[in-house]
Write a protein that holds these residues in place. Structure first.
Motif, mmCIF file in Angstrom:
data_model
loop_
_atom_site.group_PDB
_atom_site.id
_atom_site.type_symbol
_atom_site.label_atom_id
_atom_site.label_comp_id
_atom_site.label_asym_id
_atom_site.label_seq_id
_atom_site.Cartn_x
_atom_site.Cartn_y
_atom_site.Cartn_z
ATOM 1 N N GLU A 6 1.682 4.618 -4.486
ATOM 2 C CA GLU A 6 0.661 5.650 -4.600
ATOM 3 C C GLU A 6 -0.235 5.386 -5.803
ATOM 4 O O GLU A 6 0.189 4.823 -6.810
ATOM 5 N N TYR A 7 -1.483 5.824 -5.662
ATOM 6 C CA TYR A 7 -2.412 5.710 -6.790
ATOM 7 C C TYR A 7 -1.882 6.568 -7.937
ATOM 8 O O TYR A 7 -1.512 7.726 -7.739
ATOM 9 N N LYS B 271 -1.289 9.029 -11.002
ATOM 10 C CA LYS B 271 -1.945 10.256 -11.439
ATOM 11 C C LYS B 271 -2.528 10.058 -12.834
ATOM 12 O O LYS B 271 -1.991 9.302 -13.644
ATOM 13 N N TYR C 209 0.813 -1.213 0.000
ATOM 14 C CA TYR C 209 0.000 0.000 0.000
ATOM 15 C C TYR C 209 0.851 1.269 0.000
ATOM 16 O O TYR C 209 0.309 2.375 0.064
ATOM 17 N N SER C 210 2.171 1.095 -0.055
ATOM 18 C CA SER C 210 3.028 2.268 -0.174
ATOM 19 C C SER C 210 3.063 2.795 -1.602
ATOM 20 O O SER C 210 3.521 3.915 -1.851
#
Length: 696
Positions: free
Chosen positions: A112-113, A115, A109-110
């Motif tokens: 990042e979504y 862009k 979960y580190s």
């Protein structure tokens, strides 16, 4: 005379075809301005052929270019400022993207979504709506559209991407928006989704359109600048650019639709690999690998065809950006001659994906680089002659290579410098083998049944080791393999790929609607051929992208007959789909319903009138002075013979370990390997025991 240039991350390759002879040349790429690198390699060629640059270009009839400019712009985010127009209520198409975790840590979960390709702040909603049947459910609100144009005018954007729902069925609203944009913002580039990528799936169509629009200003300047520079230097012929489908288009066409230029350079290699494997008579399944300084690109040839895919990502899958555009299926990993080796905090060795590139380059280049690379490792093991790199035009520094490996790899791992260098090569070999497994084993192809075609300047360093790791029995090194992609540029056809969305099923097949669409495709083909001329040999192939009902992805099926007139024609198409599905996925559903989605017409015009020439041996190429060298194999140093590629007698077998050199590449023949030059001019390596693992 014809020229083909491939601008890579480290070197710019040039292949010149002069009658029945080929000439190869290389020069370092100039990342700040790739056009300078092209002129530099032309200068190298002119000097090698005892001509001036102007005379060489004046004698040239055709200039073919493969470029990474578009890909690099997307990867680095250096594209034009672009606005995105979409149907009201759907502004998050580029934000939501498509799901998927393949190749990603499942619970990391580190990460990042990602862009969106275009910022949400430059996304504008347009009130309008077209249904899936093409009926207008809500008319385009031109008052709002004009207000949006005013807002965009104040943002300073250079391009606009337009993607409206179901424009692939009825494009009227997109066309009207284009007219409004040109009326208010005539200098702004515009891309419409129904033109760029007329296919199902909103995200892919939107992503392709956004990428295309954002590249128009950049590629327009780049290709315009290249053509202008060539004209100034005396070139009066045609400038063609290779596309991601392994085709050629006029530079002006690519500038107008620059999404075609993504992965332009790598797309040339499988075209060349297919040609060389065919003339060598090495079967109809070939793994084509192009090893450059920055990446290792792998493609497949099956039954004379080069598979396509719409699963093309720029950057990491699901974290990068998808083109959604039909392209040659190429897998790339950050493993090349310039890939940097490092030891992490846990004491684990890594090679790549970071590359030393052309500037500063590997440590041995002596240009300021101090990180060890694959090239440094090969030099340390004696596989590369430091005095004969690029035919002696570039001297390598063995001490700098050893120092970099010792500092960054050997000492942290408590190994000798030679053992550390061997470990670097073993690890990069494993990375490359993994890329090949991804495109073969995962698609039902057994590498043992294929020939590995080794291309690229760094291919010879470990292609035999890769083949042994994959249990391939033979490796083919074409005589032009050191510039495989550039050679492929001379083999690409002037082509165009037209498509039309039209849904039909095998149980409810609307013959009239389908054939009307095929008729429109034929008209577009005829118009293209009229522009090309009647004295050019052409071939037209119709196909359809189809799937079983409720499946997610389609496969491309060639049409035996056009139009599809009868139940017999439809049955033949259905049978072909089942057969192809079974070949790719190892199963089929003979009683399942089939959905036909996109209908396509590919027209290819051969500009060649003669077979591809052979590498010239007219004395212009440098010759290696070495006949033997001390090199490391399987952890031991030994004296091994050094052969010149172009002096090996046809058909005479030699045994490894040995080294084969050309001015542009070094080919390492491991122990338990036989090699010879066949009548096609290619160097074939046959592994005596393909079942053995790579020696460490």
């Amino acid at each position: 005379m014809r020229l083909a240039v491939d601008t890579g991350g480290t070197f710019t390759d040039l292949v010149i075809e002069d009658g029945d002879r080929l000439h190869l040349f290389k020069a370092p790429t100039t990342p700040a301005n790739p056009i300078d690198g092209i002129i530099d390699v032309i200068d190298v060629a002119a000097n090698g052929l005892s001509l001036s640059r102007q005379v060489l270009l004046q004698r040239t009839d055709l200039f073919v270019h493969g470029t990474t400019t578009a890909t690099n712009a997307v990867v680095t985010g250096r594209t034009a400022k672009t606005a995105f127009l979409t149907t009201a209520g759907h502004p998050d198409i580029l934000v939501l993207r498509e799901g998927g975790r393949i190749g990603l840590p499942l619970f990391d979960y580190s990460i990042e979504y990602p862009k969106p390709y275009l910022p949400r702040a430059l996304t504008f909603e347009i009130p309008e709506r077209v249904g899936p049947d093409g009926q207008v459910l809500l008319a385009l609100n031109e008052v709002v559209a004009r207000k949006v144009m005013e807002r965009i005018a104040s943002t300073g954007v250079e391009a606009i991407a337009v993607c409206l729902l179901w424009s692939i069925v009825n494009p009227d609203h997109e066309l009207r928006l284009e007219a409004l944009i040109k009326e208010r913002l005539p200098e702004v580039a515009v891309s419409l989704s129904h033109r760029v990528n007329p296919s199902l799936r909103e995200y892919r169509r939107a992503s392709a359109t956004a990428i295309d629009a954002s590249l128009k200003p950049i590629m327009g300047r780049y290709l315009g600048g290249l053509e202008s520079r060539l004209r100034q230097e005396g070139y009066n012929g045609r400038l063609l650019v290779v596309t991601s489908q392994g085709m050629m288009k006029d530079a002006a066409e690519v500038a107008a639709a620059p999404i075609h230029a993504l992965k332009s350079g790598p797309a040339m290699a499988p075209v060349a690999g297919r040609h060389f494997a065919t003339i060598a008579g090495l079967g109809d399944v070939a793994i084509v690998a192009d090893t450059g300084g920055t990446t290792y690109d792998v493609a497949l040839v099956r039954h004379g065809r080069i598979p396509e895919t719409r699963e093309t990502w720029i950057g990491r899958p699901y974290l990068g950006h998808m083109t959604g555009f039909p392209s040659i299926d190429i897998r790339s990993v950050g493993a090349g001659g310039g890939s940097i080796a490092r030891v992490d905090e846990a004491g684990l060795l890594h090679v790549g994906p970071d590359s030393a590139g052309a500037v500063p380059g590997p440590a041995c280049y002596g240009r300021g680089g101090d990180k060890p690379t694959v090239t440094d490792a090969a030099l340390t093991l004696g596989h590369i002659d430091p005095g004969f790199f690029l035919g002696g035009r570039m001297k390598l520094d063995l001490d700098l290579a050893r120092r970099a490996i010792d500092c960054h790899v050997a000492k942290p791992l408590d190994l000798s410098v030679e053992a550390a260098a061997a470990a670097i090569l073993v690890l990069v070999t494993e990375t490359m083998a993994g890329a090949i497994e991804d495109i073969t084993v995962n698609q039902g192809i057994d590498p043992r049944d294929a020939v590995l075609v080794g291309g690229g300047g760094a291919a010879g360093l470990n292609s035999v080791a890769i083949a042994r790791r994959l249990h391939c029995s033979r490796v083919l090194f074409p005589d032009a393999g050191a510039a495989l992609s550039a050679a492929g540029g001379l083999l690409c056809a002037l082509s165009e790929d037209f498509s039309e969305f039209r849904m039909a099923t095998s149980r409810q097949f609307d013959f009239a609607a389908v054939n009307a669409g095929l008729g429109r495709l034929q008209s577009r083909v005829d118009k293209f051929l009229t522009g090309v001329g009647t004295d050019v040999a052409s071939q037209v192939e119709f196909s359809v992208e189809a799937r079983y009902a409720q499946q997610i992805w389609e496969i491309k099926v060639p049409l035996r007959r056009v139009p599809v007139r009868s139940g017999e024609d439809l049955s033949a198409l259905v049978d072909d789909f089942h057969k192809l599905h079974r070949e790719i996925f190892a199963f089929d559903d003979p009683h399942g319903e089939i959905e036909f989605v996109n209908w396509r017409a590919l027209v290819a015009c051969e500009l060649r009138r003669q077979p591809l020439g052979r590498i010239g041996t007219n004395g212009h190429s440098a010759k290696s002075p070495a006949t033997g060298r001390r090199a490391w194999f399987a952890g031991q140093a030994r004296e091994v013979p050094v052969h010149e590629f172009d002096t090996l007698p046809v058909g005479r077998r030699h045994a490894g370990p040995a080294i084969v050199e050309t001015p542009f590449t070094t080919i390492v023949m491991e122990p338990q390997t036989e090699f010879w030059v066949d009548r096609s001019g290619g160097l074939i390596a046959e592994l005596e025991s393909a079942s053995e693992e790579v020696s460490s």
